[in-house]
Write an enzyme that holds these catalytic residues in place. Structure first.
Site, mmCIF file in Angstrom:
data_model
loop_
_atom_site.group_PDB
_atom_site.id
_atom_site.type_symbol
_atom_site.label_atom_id
_atom_site.label_comp_id
_atom_site.label_asym_id
_atom_site.label_seq_id
_atom_site.Cartn_x
_atom_site.Cartn_y
_atom_site.Cartn_z
ATOM 1 C CB SER A 32 -0.809 0.161 1.197
ATOM 2 O OG SER A 32 -1.733 1.314 1.359
ATOM 3 C CE1 TYR A 63 -4.227 -2.286 5.043
ATOM 4 C CE2 TYR A 63 -3.248 -0.231 4.419
ATOM 5 C CZ TYR A 63 -3.807 -1.480 4.109
ATOM 6 O OH TYR A 63 -4.050 -1.725 2.734
#
Length: 268
Positions: A148, A161
């Protein structure tokens, strides 16, 4: 004939979003697809879509938080297709309760941190572990991990995350380095915020608009855009690329933080 004709691919989190788009794109190039997902009913429905389009596919339930289930998913792929050529470690922990709790380190519940690391980092590592073991037997393979942009640059939310995705970047480089001489490649994609049913259910629209405003390109990325890059990294067209984390983010992380405001200042 496509260079992916007859190749066997296992995709985690393949029942929706980027995983499903990748399954469709790989199948369109002739790959045989094992759809794995924690939701087996959704995985079976994805298989129906692939078969309806002329593809060859099967489904297996796989919670990447469980090594037994990851190992079983790899084993089923080999059993069904005779080998494993492509592994897309795409699944991640994105449940709303976790995302709503992943705010900052001051308020971080250690159990939430541990859950994110257990699934995202450990699960991706285990996917690499069992994929490499299968690929060594056939003499080659391509692993693509989903990272990501949050693992590339810091955001002011989602520390668990973000750190998990940064760890996946290093894992990608390690696997590429350790097994490159055995003709096993490992790369990752680092998407921007991609609008999927899951993301739209938990991320407020004004926040997605801020992300759109930060992109260098004048349009939003789609799951299909991510899938196209995964297909490239799985194919012989990228045979001399390994250990790379490709920023597939529309240029969101390519510029200064003042980019959006300066664009408006200059009337662009």
């Amino acid at each position: 004939m496509s260079d992916l004709e007859g190749r066997a691919a296992l995709i985690t989190g393949a029942a929706s979003g980027i995983g499903l788009a990748t399954a469709k794109a790989l199948a369109a190039r002739g790959a045989r697809i094992m759809v794995s997902d924690i939701n087996i009913d959704a995985a079976a429905a994805a298989v129906d879509q692939l078969k309806a389009a002329g593809g060859e596919a099967d489904a297996v339930r796989c919670d990447i938080g469980s090594e037994d289930e990851i190992q079983a998913a790899v084993a089923k792929t080999v059993e069904c297709f005779g080998k494993l050529d492509i592994m897309h470690n795409n699944a991640a922990l994105l449940s709303p309760d976790v995302l709503m709790s992943d705010v900052d380190v001051l308020s971080m519940d250690a159990d939430i941190w541990d859950r994110v690391m257990q699934v995202n980092v450990r699960g991706t590592m285990l996917g690499c572990k069992h994929a490499v073991a299968a690929m060594l037997k056939s003499g080659s393979g391509a692993i693509i991990n989903t990272s990501s942009m949050y693992g590339m640059n810091a955001f002011n939310r989602m520390p668990a995350y973000s750190v998990s995705k940064a760890a996946i970047n290093m894992l990608t480089q390690h696997v590429a380095t350790a097994y490159g001489r055995q003709n096993i490649r490992c790369n990752a994609i680092a998407p921007a915020l991609i609008k999927t049913a899951a993301s739209e259910a938990v991320i407020p629209k004004p926040l997605t608009q801020l992300h759109d405003d930060a992109a260098a390109l004048p349009f939003s990325g789609t799951a299909e855009d991510m899938a196209n890059v995964v297909v490239f990294l799985a194919s012989d067209e990228s045979r001399y690329i390994t250990g790379e984390v490709l920023r597939v983010d529309g240029g969101t992380t390519s510029h200064l933080a003042t980019y959006s405001d300066a664009r408006r200042f200059f009337g662009d």
